[in-house]
Design an enzyme around this catalytic site. Structure first.
Site, short mmCIF file in Angstrom:
data_model
loop_
_atom_site.label_atom_id
_atom_site.label_comp_id
_atom_site.label_asym_id
_atom_site.label_seq_id
_atom_site.Cartn_x
_atom_site.Cartn_y
_atom_site.Cartn_z
N ARG A 85 0.82 -1.21 0.00
CA ARG A 85 0.00 0.00 0.00
C ARG A 85 0.86 1.26 0.00
O ARG A 85 0.51 2.25 -0.63
CB ARG A 85 -0.90 -0.02 1.23
CG ARG A 85 -1.72 1.23 1.42
CD ARG A 85 -2.45 1.22 2.74
NE ARG A 85 -3.58 0.32 2.76
CZ ARG A 85 -4.00 -0.33 3.85
NH1 ARG A 85 -3.34 -0.22 4.99
NH2 ARG A 85 -5.05 -1.11 3.81
N TYR A 86 1.99 1.22 0.72
CA TYR A 86 2.82 2.41 0.88
C TYR A 86 4.10 2.25 0.05
O TYR A 86 4.55 1.13 -0.18
CB TYR A 86 3.20 2.59 2.35
CG TYR A 86 2.04 2.70 3.29
CD1 TYR A 86 1.25 3.84 3.32
CD2 TYR A 86 1.73 1.66 4.18
CE1 TYR A 86 0.19 3.95 4.20
CE2 TYR A 86 0.67 1.77 5.07
CZ TYR A 86 -0.10 2.91 5.08
OH TYR A 86 -1.15 3.02 5.96
N ARG A 126 7.24 0.26 2.12
CA ARG A 126 7.07 -0.96 2.93
C ARG A 126 5.91 -1.80 2.41
O ARG A 126 4.96 -1.27 1.82
CB ARG A 126 6.85 -0.61 4.40
CG ARG A 126 5.68 0.34 4.66
CD ARG A 126 5.97 1.15 5.93
NE ARG A 126 4.84 1.91 6.44
CZ ARG A 126 4.47 3.11 5.97
NH1 ARG A 126 5.09 3.66 4.95
NH2 ARG A 126 3.46 3.74 6.53
N CYS A 133 -3.39 -18.35 13.64
CA CYS A 133 -3.07 -17.52 14.79
C CYS A 133 -3.27 -18.38 16.05
O CYS A 133 -4.08 -19.30 16.03
CB CYS A 133 -4.07 -16.35 14.77
SG CYS A 133 -3.53 -14.92 15.67
N CYS A 139 -9.09 -13.40 17.92
CA CYS A 139 -9.83 -12.29 18.52
C CYS A 139 -11.17 -12.21 17.79
O CYS A 139 -11.21 -12.28 16.57
CB CYS A 139 -9.08 -10.99 18.34
SG CYS A 139 -7.45 -11.00 19.10
N CYS A 151 -11.33 -9.68 14.90
CA CYS A 151 -10.30 -9.68 13.85
C CYS A 151 -10.92 -9.91 12.48
O CYS A 151 -11.75 -10.80 12.31
CB CYS A 151 -9.28 -10.79 14.13
SG CYS A 151 -7.97 -10.86 12.89
N ARG A 157 -9.44 -11.10 10.10
CA ARG A 157 -8.83 -12.29 9.50
C ARG A 157 -9.21 -13.55 10.26
O ARG A 157 -8.46 -14.51 10.31
CB ARG A 157 -7.31 -12.14 9.46
CG ARG A 157 -6.87 -10.97 8.59
CD ARG A 157 -5.36 -10.94 8.49
NE ARG A 157 -4.90 -9.77 7.76
CZ ARG A 157 -3.99 -8.92 8.21
NH1 ARG A 157 -3.43 -9.10 9.40
NH2 ARG A 157 -3.61 -7.89 7.49
N ASP A 169 -11.41 -2.04 13.02
CA ASP A 169 -11.78 -2.21 11.61
C ASP A 169 -13.19 -2.79 11.54
O ASP A 169 -13.52 -3.69 12.31
CB ASP A 169 -10.82 -3.20 10.91
CG ASP A 169 -9.41 -2.67 10.81
OD1 ASP A 169 -9.23 -1.45 10.62
OD2 ASP A 169 -8.46 -3.48 10.92
N ASP A 175 -7.56 2.90 10.09
CA ASP A 175 -7.25 2.36 8.78
C ASP A 175 -8.47 2.70 7.92
O ASP A 175 -9.55 2.13 8.13
CB ASP A 175 -7.01 0.84 8.86
CG ASP A 175 -5.95 0.38 7.88
OD1 ASP A 175 -5.97 0.88 6.73
OD2 ASP A 175 -5.12 -0.46 8.25
N LYS A 232 -3.49 4.01 6.86
CA LYS A 232 -3.73 4.41 8.25
C LYS A 232 -3.40 5.88 8.44
O LYS A 232 -2.39 6.35 7.92
CB LYS A 232 -2.81 3.61 9.18
CG LYS A 232 -3.11 2.12 9.21
CD LYS A 232 -2.19 1.44 10.22
CE LYS A 232 -2.26 -0.06 10.10
NZ LYS A 232 -1.63 -0.54 8.84
#
Ligand SMILES: *Cc1c(COP(=O)(O)O)cnc(C)c1O
Length: 321
Positions: free
Chosen positions: A72-73, A76, A85, A89, A92, A94, A253, A290, A297
């Protein structure tokens, strides 16, 4: 006692979303609706998707040039070597089920991802995320870090993980040793409540520090978990006590079925204002949103300077700028 209707609702939630909790987090739950239980125990409310919620709330999918990479940037990009995971959570985006391979990139897919990084010299930082990159075997993590470290334009590797705090026994000395590199390597640990910093978590963080790796903290502002001045203060102070520098406090999110955790931005800004001045500046994170749609962000306050140039101090008194 949980009645059978509740059991079948929880089963429906598990059919739709991945559910997992580590022994360390399970041991911290006193009641299902306490700040730890709320984060990990599935809830039938997850089956209801609000109109503004989305399975790709921050627009990552459109920004993926090859499998496992999100760019996106300019400087990075993310590398997601696997998608599982140690804990899921309930907020989340994902937490969708992945296949039995855990979403692990194959060697061929990893090679394509490396080729992508090699072909993008402007990308000087690789952010390992997932899933959770510290669910990789030490051997595989070591190989990924070694390959990235051998690329001349890569300067920084960042690992985002919940493992050190949520499942600290997994963070063995062997896994910590796999982070060995001459590059600038940083770890960002995800924690949302002060109680997550158990003695085992502190020991895991010490094993990471022993590798000379600086540790930052990221948290999500969550209704019922950390949406009070006291809870945020205790969380950030627990981080500082563990030599973890609070980096980001994320606005939630809008992932499907997460409305019960939603805290309005105005409330988040007001909560952070209560900490300014009263709590060491070391403990102050940047509150970020975000932007839905893949726009990245951005910091969302609180602001202390007004359009007319006047500034407010931490007590709320206004002064000419
Ligand atoms: C969050 C994120 C980053 C990292 O952003 P920082 O502000 O540097 O922490 C990079 N790429 C993507 C796609 C992200 O979502």
């Amino acid at each position: 006692m949980i009645d059978s209707a509740a059991v079948s609702e929880i089963s429906a939630t598990e059919a739709r979303y991945a559910v997992a909790i580590s022994p360390a987090m399970r041991a911290l739950i006193q009641t299902p609706d306490d700040p730890i239980g709320l984060q990990f125990i599935p809830d039938p409310a997850e089956l209801l998707t609000a109109p503004y919620e989305s399975a790709d709330p921050i627009g990552d999918d459109a920004l993926s040039p090859v499998k496992g990479v999100v760019h996106r940037y300019p400087d990075r990009a993310l590398l997601k070597p696997l998608l599982i995971c140690p804990v899921y959570c309930r907020f989340c985006f994902r937490r969708e089920h992945v296949g039995p391979d855990g979403g692990l990139l194959t060697d061929a897919e990893l090679q394509i991802a490396y080729d992508w990084f090699a072909a993008h010299p402007a990308v000087t930082e690789v952010i390992l995320t997932g899933g959770d990159p510290l669910m990789l075997s030490p051997r595989r993590l070591r190989a990924i870090i070694a390959t990235l470290s051998a690329m001349p334009h890569i300067q920084t590797i960042r690992i985002h993980s919940r493992v050190p705090v949520a499942d600290p026994d997994r963070l063995t000395s062997e896994l910590a040793a796999a982070m060995e590199t001459d590059l600038s390597l940083w770890l960002v640990v995800h924690a949302n409540h002060a109680r997550e910093f158990t003695p085992s978590a502190s020991a895991a963080l010490r094993r990471i520090r022993s590798m000379g790796v600086p540790v930052l903290g990221q948290s999500v502002l969550l209704r019922g978990v950390n949406d009070s001045s006291e809870a945020l203060e205790a969380l950030f102070r627990a981080m500082i006590a563990n030599r973890v520098k609070p980096y980001y406090l994320h606005q939630l999110d809008p992932a499907p079925g997460t409305a019960r955790f939603y805290v309005p931005i105005e409330e988040g800004r007001a909560l952070l204002e209560t900490l300014r001045g009263r709590v060491t500046g070391l403990a102050w994170p940047t509150y970020v949103l975000d932007i839905p749609g893949g726009f990245g962000k951005v910091p969302i306050g609180p602001d202390y300077r007004r359009a007319d140039g006047s500034v407010r101090d931490f007590r709320g008194l206004v002064h000419p700028g």
